[in-house]
Write an enzyme that holds these catalytic residues in place. Structure first.
Site, PDB file in Angstrom:
ATOM      1  CD  GLU A 108      80.735 -26.735  39.032  1.00  0.00           C
ATOM      2  OE1 GLU A 108      79.854 -26.232  39.753  1.00  0.00           O
ATOM      3  OE2 GLU A 108      80.737 -26.634  37.799  1.00  0.00           O
TER       4      GLU A 108
HETATM    5  C1  LIG Z   1      90.664 -24.628  35.373  1.00  0.00           C
HETATM    6  C2  LIG Z   1      89.436 -23.884  35.777  1.00  0.00           C
HETATM    7  C3  LIG Z   1      88.229 -24.191  35.184  1.00  0.00           C
HETATM    8  C4  LIG Z   1      87.075 -23.481  35.530  1.00  0.00           C
HETATM    9  N1  LIG Z   1      85.897 -23.730  34.868  1.00  0.00           N
HETATM   10  C5  LIG Z   1      84.849 -22.878  35.040  1.00  0.00           C
HETATM   11  C6  LIG Z   1      83.686 -22.972  34.211  1.00  0.00           C
HETATM   12  O1  LIG Z   1      83.578 -23.836  33.341  1.00  0.00           O
HETATM   13  N2  LIG Z   1      82.708 -22.049  34.385  1.00  0.00           N
HETATM   14  C7  LIG Z   1      82.786 -21.064  35.319  1.00  0.00           C
HETATM   15  O2  LIG Z   1      81.869 -20.263  35.416  1.00  0.00           O
HETATM   16  N3  LIG Z   1      83.866 -20.968  36.145  1.00  0.00           N
HETATM   17  C8  LIG Z   1      84.892 -21.839  36.020  1.00  0.00           C
HETATM   18  N4  LIG Z   1      86.009 -21.728  36.814  1.00  0.00           N
HETATM   19  C9  LIG Z   1      86.034 -20.721  37.858  1.00  0.00           C
HETATM   20  C10 LIG Z   1      85.957 -21.307  39.250  1.00  0.00           C
HETATM   21  O3  LIG Z   1      84.663 -21.803  39.499  1.00  0.00           O
HETATM   22  C11 LIG Z   1      86.419 -20.224  40.237  1.00  0.00           C
HETATM   23  O4  LIG Z   1      87.818 -20.068  40.054  1.00  0.00           O
HETATM   24  C12 LIG Z   1      86.070 -20.576  41.666  1.00  0.00           C
HETATM   25  O5  LIG Z   1      84.698 -20.545  41.883  1.00  0.00           O
HETATM   26  C13 LIG Z   1      86.747 -19.608  42.675  1.00  0.00           C
HETATM   27  O6  LIG Z   1      86.539 -18.289  42.315  1.00  0.00           O
HETATM   28  P1  LIG Z   1      87.798 -17.314  42.207  1.00  0.00           P
HETATM   29  O7  LIG Z   1      88.817 -17.952  41.361  1.00  0.00           O
HETATM   30  O8  LIG Z   1      87.330 -15.975  41.795  1.00  0.00           O
HETATM   31  O9  LIG Z   1      88.382 -17.238  43.661  1.00  0.00           O
HETATM   32  P2  LIG Z   1      87.889 -16.256  44.818  1.00  0.00           P
HETATM   33  O10 LIG Z   1      86.420 -16.242  44.890  1.00  0.00           O
HETATM   34  O11 LIG Z   1      88.599 -14.963  44.668  1.00  0.00           O
HETATM   35  O12 LIG Z   1      88.437 -17.003  46.105  1.00  0.00           O
HETATM   36  C14 LIG Z   1      89.785 -16.850  46.586  1.00  0.00           C
HETATM   37  C15 LIG Z   1      89.873 -17.487  47.968  1.00  0.00           C
HETATM   38  O13 LIG Z   1      88.964 -16.839  48.858  1.00  0.00           O
HETATM   39  C16 LIG Z   1      88.080 -17.775  49.439  1.00  0.00           C
HETATM   40  N5  LIG Z   1      86.744 -17.199  49.575  1.00  0.00           N
HETATM   41  C17 LIG Z   1      86.095 -16.377  48.724  1.00  0.00           C
HETATM   42  N6  LIG Z   1      84.870 -16.097  49.193  1.00  0.00           N
HETATM   43  C18 LIG Z   1      84.720 -16.778  50.345  1.00  0.00           C
HETATM   44  C19 LIG Z   1      83.679 -16.911  51.301  1.00  0.00           C
HETATM   45  N7  LIG Z   1      82.508 -16.328  51.159  1.00  0.00           N
HETATM   46  N8  LIG Z   1      83.900 -17.709  52.384  1.00  0.00           N
HETATM   47  C20 LIG Z   1      85.058 -18.337  52.555  1.00  0.00           C
HETATM   48  N9  LIG Z   1      86.081 -18.251  51.689  1.00  0.00           N
HETATM   49  C21 LIG Z   1      85.912 -17.483  50.593  1.00  0.00           C
HETATM   50  C22 LIG Z   1      88.061 -18.977  48.481  1.00  0.00           C
HETATM   51  O14 LIG Z   1      87.729 -20.173  49.161  1.00  0.00           O
HETATM   52  C23 LIG Z   1      89.492 -18.973  47.973  1.00  0.00           C
HETATM   53  O15 LIG Z   1      90.325 -19.658  48.861  1.00  0.00           O
HETATM   54  C24 LIG Z   1      87.146 -22.462  36.518  1.00  0.00           C
HETATM   55  C25 LIG Z   1      88.371 -22.185  37.134  1.00  0.00           C
HETATM   56  C26 LIG Z   1      89.507 -22.851  36.760  1.00  0.00           C
HETATM   57  C27 LIG Z   1      90.816 -22.472  37.405  1.00  0.00           C
END
Ligand SMILES: Cc1cc2nc3c(=O)[nH]c(=O)nc-3n(C[C@H](O)[C@H](O)[C@H](O)COP(=O)(O)OP(=O)(O)OC[C@H]3O[C@@H](n4cnc5c(N)ncnc54)[C@H](O)[C@@H]3O)c2cc1C
Length: 600
Positions: free
Chosen positions: A442
């Site tokens: 989220e």
């Molecule tokens: C168990 C689990 C359940 C989930 N459930 C759902 C679901 O039901 N539906 C769904 O759609 N998604 C779901 N997700 C996905 C989740 O919302 C994402 O993993 C999350 O939004 C982070 O995206 P990412 O993993 O691609 O990380 P990234 O976006 O690659 O981020 C990696 C790091 O970079 C930082 N970062 C990235 N962009 C910025 C920025 N602009 N400013 C500052 N820092 C930044 C982040 O804070 C983080 O520390 C789930 C994930 C997990 C692990």
């Protein structure tokens, strides 16, 4: 082993005295939510949490959900039955619109009930939580036809909902979404693409699942302005509204992860056989905007997950600390024998830190819940707008700060157990593992902090932030001049912390535009500063009320004394973190962005 007991006295206090439930119960549509009715609801929910959900938490963690070769997903034993009991008792539609079968209770009541589900079995509650989000999106923006077809089933819990945002290349940056939706002559769309990390994307609770999917139309503009929102059911309802033809959406695998093992996290494939049939929600290219409306509630709920997990970790740590005998505590009378570790001052410090953070984040969350109710139902438009502004500012704080606090609290819970905390059978490690996701999904803490400094603080020149800080300053000044030593000490500490917050607001507002990278490097500091000070504000109010109740000889004096002690500890030992967070928020992150990327 400890079993979860909902902290009912504390919940009632926060709801009634801090969040103002009696006032919320005067709002149109909420008049049934009088304190006695709400107390009865909380007691029933507490029984369900203790008797049904809590006993499934550890076996659910050990067993996990499993995907079968045919693509179906089997949840751990007992979860399906628990889900149907949950639905039959009406918990699914607690705060939902009565027009679609919900009970229409205020958000502040739903918040306390939800906290119990998160505390007793977070992996279980993720399914209803995501369903709430999907209901919200449909209710807000879908056509009447979609509303009539889907909402009654979803509010009743007969069908569940999901949020399909994330793709391999689109996580925090949803502008990168690539899933495609092609319009069909009959007004529907054919979707194709892959979504990852979809919570309860497939499961065995219900005979249909309704996916909310972000996708792009063929002629959509690049970036965030080209994303639309679609409803894609697993089974397309037939003329009678029953699950009919199998849609072209499948769970192709589930993730193996650190925690919340019972909650299936699915890779979903759309359109491998010609396209998954979906219907657009609202207008084309406005999907992200709609998602953000619905994400507010989901982010709030994840903040409550932080509170729930912190409470559970605290209860488990207290039970262990009473039981585990180790050494003679310092400062006790000579000749005393070895006793329970709860007598060691440092163990007390850990337990009190856990307790104070948990109470403070709960109070901030429930106060925000009551503001949501006022923002939705207050008869005066100016009051609705004022409450909405408060809610908008607080959502990233409730989400970001409560979940970061939950990491510390769950970690301390493990520490209280010593080596046994590192061993799975005590259960402390599960809370630590489960809590870990809450700062990530989220929107990560970094994303919440970006939202807080940009849209929520700098955009209006800091007006809303300053107005709230002023309210905090008023409480600090009232308590600071109290003749009561505890209240005075709390007031003085709160005034210092509020001063740090004021400085940070003054620094952030221009810096977001002029010193952007440094402002963003300190944004999490600003978020934690807000969370810490807002917690101190509510704890100060709680202490003041507790003193009044003691003076009036009302209620349980033990409860009030504990409240004052906890608020005092919060003020003396936790509020001073505000200074450190303010240092980070006001340029302290400069070195982080000064160092070249290839130097790391
Ligand atoms: C168990 C689990 C359940 C989930 N459930 C759902 C679901 O039901 N539906 C769904 O759609 N998604 C779901 N997700 C996905 C989740 O919302 C994402 O993993 C999350 O939004 C982070 O995206 P990412 O993993 O691609 O990380 P990234 O976006 O690659 O981020 C990696 C790091 O970079 C930082 N970062 C990235 N962009 C910025 C920025 N602009 N400013 C500052 N820092 C930044 C982040 O804070 C983080 O520390 C789930 C994930 C997990 C692990």
């Amino acid at each position: 082993m400890s079993s979860y007991r909902a902290p009912l006295e504390e919940m009632r206090f926060v709801m009634n005295e801090l969040a103002g439930l009696p006032q919320v119960a005067t709002l149109p549509g909420y008049t049934d939510a009088d304190p006695d009715t709400v107390a009865a609801i909380l007691e029933e929910a507490a029984k369900f949490a203790t008797d049904v959900l809590d006993p499934l938490n550890r076996p659910g963690d050990q067993r996990g959900s499993v995907r079968q070769d045919d693509g179906s997903v089997v949840t751990p034993p007992g979860f399906r039955d628990a889900y149907w009991k949950f639905v039959e008792q009406g918990w699914n539609g607690l705060a939902k619109n009565p027009e679609y079968g919900g009970q229409g209770l205020p958000q502040v009541v739903a918040a306390a009930v939800e906290e119990m589900w998160h505390a007793s079995n977070m992996a279980f509650d993720l399914c209803p939580l995501l369903t709430q989000g999907a209901i919200e999106a449909i209710e807000l923006k879908a056509s009447d036809e979609l509303k009539q077809r889907y909402l009654p089933k979803m509010v009743a819990g007969e069908w569940t909902g999901t949020m399909n945002l994330t793709e391999p290349q689109a996580g925090s940056d949803l502008a990168a979404v690539r899933t495609r939706a092609v319009p069909q002559p009959d007004g529907s769309y054919k979707l194709s693409g892959q979504k990852i990390f979809i919570t309860y994307g497939e499961h065995d609770y219900t005979d249909n699942i309704v996916h909310m999917v972000l996708a792009r139309l063929p002629d959509a503009p690049e970036g965030v302005k080209g994303i639309s929102l679609f409803l894609v059911p697993k089974f397309i309802p037939d003329a009678d509204g029953k699950p009919g033809a199998r849609n072209d959406v499948h769970c192709v695998s589930i993730e193996h992860k650190l925690g919340i093992h019972a909650s299936p996290t699915c890779v979903m494939s759309y359109g491998e056989n010609g396209g998954a049939t979906g219907w657009i929600i609202g207008e084309a290219n406005r999907g992200l905007e709609y998602m953000f409306i619905m994400m507010n509630l989901a982010r709030y709920s994840v903040g409550l997950e932080g509170v729930g997990i912190a409470e559970r970790a605290y209860q488990r740590a207290v039970a262990y600390a009473r039981d585990r005998v180790q050494g003679r505590a310092v400062g006790l009378e000579k000749g005393a024998k070895a006793g329970a570790i709860i007598e060691h001052p440092d163990v007390r410090r850990m337990l009190m830190t856990m307790r104070a953070w948990t109470e403070a984040t709960r109070a901030v969350a429930y106060v925000t819940g009551a503001a949501m109710d006022n923002a939705a139902r207050h008869p005066d438009a100016a009051m609705r707008a004022r409450h909405q502004a408060f809610v908008d500012l607080m959502i990233p704080i409730v989400k970001g700060h409560s979940t970061e606090v939950a990491q510390d609290v769950a970690s301390l819970g493990l520490q209280v157990h010593g080596g046994m905390g590192f061993i799975e059978e005590t259960g402390a490690a599960q809370h630590y593992r489960d809590a870990r996701i809450t700062t990530i999904y989220e929107g990560t803490t970094g994303i919440q902090a970006n939202d807080l400094i940009g849209r929520k603080t700098a955009r209006d020149g800091g007006a809303v932030a300053r107005a709230i800080a002023k309210e905090i300053a008023a409480v600090a000044s009232r308590l600071g001049s109290s003749p009561d030593a505890d209240l005075q000490a709390i007031g003085v500490r709160l005034a210092a912390a509020e001063g740090a917050l004021q400085r940070a607001i003054d620094w952030i507002v221009p810096a977001v535009g002029q010193n952007t990278r440094v402002a963003h490097a300190g944004a999490v500091g600003y978020l934690r500063l807000w969370g810490t000070v807002a917690g101190g504000w509510q704890m100060a109010r709680a202490a003041e009320i507790a003193k009044q109740k003691l003076a009036a000889r009302e209620g349980d004096p033990g409860f009030w004394h504990a409240k004052v002690a906890t608020a005092r500890y919060y003020a003396d030992a936790l509020l001073p973190w505000s200074e450190a967070y303010a240092a980070l928020a006001t340029g302290g992150g400069e070195a982080a962005v000064a160092l070249a990327a290839d130097r790391f």
